[in-house]
Design a protein around this motif. Sequence first.
Motif, short mmCIF file in Angstrom:
data_model
loop_
_atom_site.label_atom_id
_atom_site.label_comp_id
_atom_site.label_asym_id
_atom_site.label_seq_id
_atom_site.Cartn_x
_atom_site.Cartn_y
_atom_site.Cartn_z
N ALA A 177 2.33 12.60 -29.72
CA ALA A 177 3.79 12.65 -29.55
C ALA A 177 4.43 13.55 -30.61
CB ALA A 177 4.38 11.25 -29.63
N VAL A 178 4.03 13.37 -31.86
CA VAL A 178 4.64 14.15 -32.96
C VAL A 178 4.30 15.63 -32.83
CG1 VAL A 178 4.68 14.51 -35.46
CG2 VAL A 178 4.76 12.19 -34.55
N THR A 179 3.03 15.94 -32.54
CA THR A 179 2.65 17.36 -32.45
C THR A 179 3.35 18.05 -31.28
OG1 THR A 179 0.63 16.59 -31.35
CG2 THR A 179 0.41 17.27 -33.63
N GLN A 180 3.67 17.28 -30.23
CA GLN A 180 4.37 17.89 -29.09
C GLN A 180 5.82 18.23 -29.39
OE1 GLN A 180 4.11 16.36 -25.19
NE2 GLN A 180 1.90 16.41 -25.15
N VAL A 181 6.49 17.37 -30.15
CA VAL A 181 7.91 17.64 -30.41
C VAL A 181 8.12 18.51 -31.66
CG1 VAL A 181 8.66 15.50 -29.28
CG2 VAL A 181 8.35 15.53 -31.76
N ALA A 182 7.02 18.78 -32.39
CA ALA A 182 7.13 19.60 -33.60
C ALA A 182 7.48 21.04 -33.24
CB ALA A 182 5.82 19.56 -34.38
N SER A 205 -0.42 0.67 -23.64
CA SER A 205 0.65 1.59 -24.09
C SER A 205 0.26 3.01 -23.72
CB SER A 205 0.82 1.50 -25.61
OG SER A 205 1.15 0.18 -25.97
N GLU A 206 1.25 3.82 -23.34
CA GLU A 206 0.93 5.20 -22.94
C GLU A 206 2.02 6.17 -23.39
OE1 GLU A 206 1.14 5.83 -18.64
OE2 GLU A 206 2.09 3.86 -18.43
N LEU A 207 1.62 7.46 -23.41
CA LEU A 207 2.55 8.52 -23.78
C LEU A 207 2.97 9.25 -22.51
CD1 LEU A 207 3.91 10.25 -26.03
CD2 LEU A 207 1.89 11.71 -25.97
N ILE A 208 4.28 9.31 -22.27
CA ILE A 208 4.81 9.96 -21.07
C ILE A 208 5.33 11.34 -21.46
CG2 ILE A 208 6.50 9.78 -19.18
CD1 ILE A 208 4.45 7.49 -19.18
N GLN A 209 4.87 12.38 -20.73
CA GLN A 209 5.34 13.75 -21.01
C GLN A 209 6.73 13.92 -20.39
OE1 GLN A 209 3.47 15.65 -22.85
NE2 GLN A 209 1.77 14.20 -22.85
N GLY A 210 7.68 13.31 -20.99
CA GLY A 210 9.04 13.34 -20.45
C GLY A 210 9.80 12.14 -20.97
N THR A 365 8.14 10.22 -24.44
CA THR A 365 8.43 8.79 -24.53
C THR A 365 7.13 8.01 -24.71
OG1 THR A 365 10.30 9.06 -23.04
CG2 THR A 365 9.53 6.82 -23.37
N LEU A 366 7.16 7.09 -25.68
CA LEU A 366 6.03 6.18 -25.86
C LEU A 366 6.38 4.87 -25.19
CD1 LEU A 366 5.09 6.82 -29.58
CD2 LEU A 366 3.44 6.80 -27.74
N LEU A 367 5.63 4.51 -24.17
CA LEU A 367 5.84 3.22 -23.51
C LEU A 367 4.94 2.21 -24.21
CD1 LEU A 367 7.11 1.50 -21.27
CD2 LEU A 367 5.27 2.21 -19.76
N VAL A 368 5.55 1.32 -24.99
CA VAL A 368 4.80 0.37 -25.80
C VAL A 368 4.69 -0.95 -25.06
CG1 VAL A 368 4.73 -0.83 -28.02
CG2 VAL A 368 5.67 1.47 -27.89
N ARG A 369 3.47 -1.45 -24.94
CA ARG A 369 3.25 -2.72 -24.25
C ARG A 369 2.73 -3.78 -25.23
NH1 ARG A 369 3.22 -2.19 -18.78
NH2 ARG A 369 4.08 -4.28 -18.97
N GLY A 370 2.99 -5.04 -24.90
CA GLY A 370 2.49 -6.15 -25.71
C GLY A 370 2.58 -7.42 -24.90
#
Length: 537
Positions: A177-182, A205-210, A365-370
């Motif tokens: 996520a960080v490297t993409q928005v850098a 949990s997953e990373l959404i490209q958007g 967007t990081l979709l965090v699950r728990g």
Amino acid sequence: MAQGQPVIVLPEGTNRILGRDAQRNNILAGKVLAETVRTTLGPKGMDKMLVDGLGDIVVTNDGVTILKEMDIEHPAAKMLVEVAKTQEDEVGDGTTTAVIIAGELLKKSESLLDMDIHPTIVAMGYRQAAEKAQEILDDISIDDVGGDTLIKVAMTAMTGKGTEKAREPLAKLVVDAVTQVAEDEKVDTDHIKIEKKDGAIVEDSELIQGVIIDKERVHPGMPKSLKNAKIALLNSPLEVKETEVDAEIRITDPAQMTAFIQQEETMVKDMVNKIVDSGANVLFAQKGIDDLAQHYLAKAGVLAVRRVKKSDIEKLAKATGATVISNLDDLSLDDLGDAGSVEEKKVSGEDMIFVENAKEAKSVTLLVRGSTKHVVDEIERAIDDAIGVVAATVEDGKVVAGGGAPEIEIAKKLNDFADSISGREQLAVKAFAESLEVVPKTLAENAGLDSIDSLVDLRAAHEKSAYMGLDVFSGGVTDMKEAGVIEPKRVKKQAIQSASEAAEMILRIDDVIASTSTPAPDMGGMDPSMGGMPPMM
């Protein structure tokens, strides 16, 4: 003026504490606050359960969250809360470290004040020591920052924060996520959105490209998913505007009423046509969408979402390349954003809009699950810390070893530096060096180890290497650089800087004047061993 008549300067009922009493009072407040968060430090730190007036529960070991949730009233204690908040804003991690160093600096200053050393001399010594500490930190920092280093930094930040079993996959998501928005080695963490939903395991949990928008379509007749979406972003309401001033329309004939309603409908239809004609098939509106407009949009096959948060609109603009429009007359094909797909999905029983495969992907967007709400909240805090430290590492390109290694090395070099200083400041520099050792000492205590033995072993190991730190899992001293326990240099730099500045400021206070509406900061009856907070409530 009559002889002996008292001169009243302050209003009646004002509480005032002077001189040594004021200093002792403030120092005690700082010590108690540090003692409260101390047990949460490190991989084996314990959690705190905080219950507010409404019965809402927060379970966390994140220093700044604990201090924010506590209802603190003592003025000196509030100053230390500011230290934690600054640390959180600047780096995102190291809040507990900053507060316990500040608390220890105040504790050590007490014995110096008892030796009749003036508070200004102590403050000057602390300032000299803090400046020297930054130089030492520069010398022992490591420049090697690759993708592997970033994952280690993220994992170190998340250790002991309820994410143990999913530390590695979560760290990878954060680094991606960080490297993409850098952009040009600058990271705007606002472009990383964290969306949390309970009802699943952490590994889901997953990373959404958007961007994920926690809303649903405004009309059931609208399409649920669209490929190659053309996205319009609107920050004005999609409804007939009311007049700016109070106006009255008099209708004397039923035919006029019909014409008036038809005119309103035509206006709404024109608005919808402007959106459709621009080529948009998805609309995100920051304000409301008229019921009639919803109907026309559904007929035209446009997926529309209303009352989207301003921050989400900005993230959508960043992710899709769309321009936010205030006036529909200005809407053209050039203003639309692109996304591979826009789809409404059910997550944990609630509908959410997923805008994926965005053109720019400079907002993710990081979709965090728990499994439960409290678990997912704590994981979100851990991920937030990890994002902060990875962003700091990307920007600075410098890291230090963890496990108390930098504190021991700085303390060792500060003691040598103290011998080169003449005057009473030397004692303050030595006190500063001892105060920094509270970090490895606390790590050992929280892991159930003997803190004195651990400190002695660490000091001996630092004769050979500056990277030796405490491995709380084995109980021994290990090379932290080899073990992959590393933190951004900025975390330590900010913690030492803000802790010493707060301690200096509190030390220089010799008079506390509280107005009638403020209760006197009375510390009597407080039991620090119980983390006693009664007078701070």
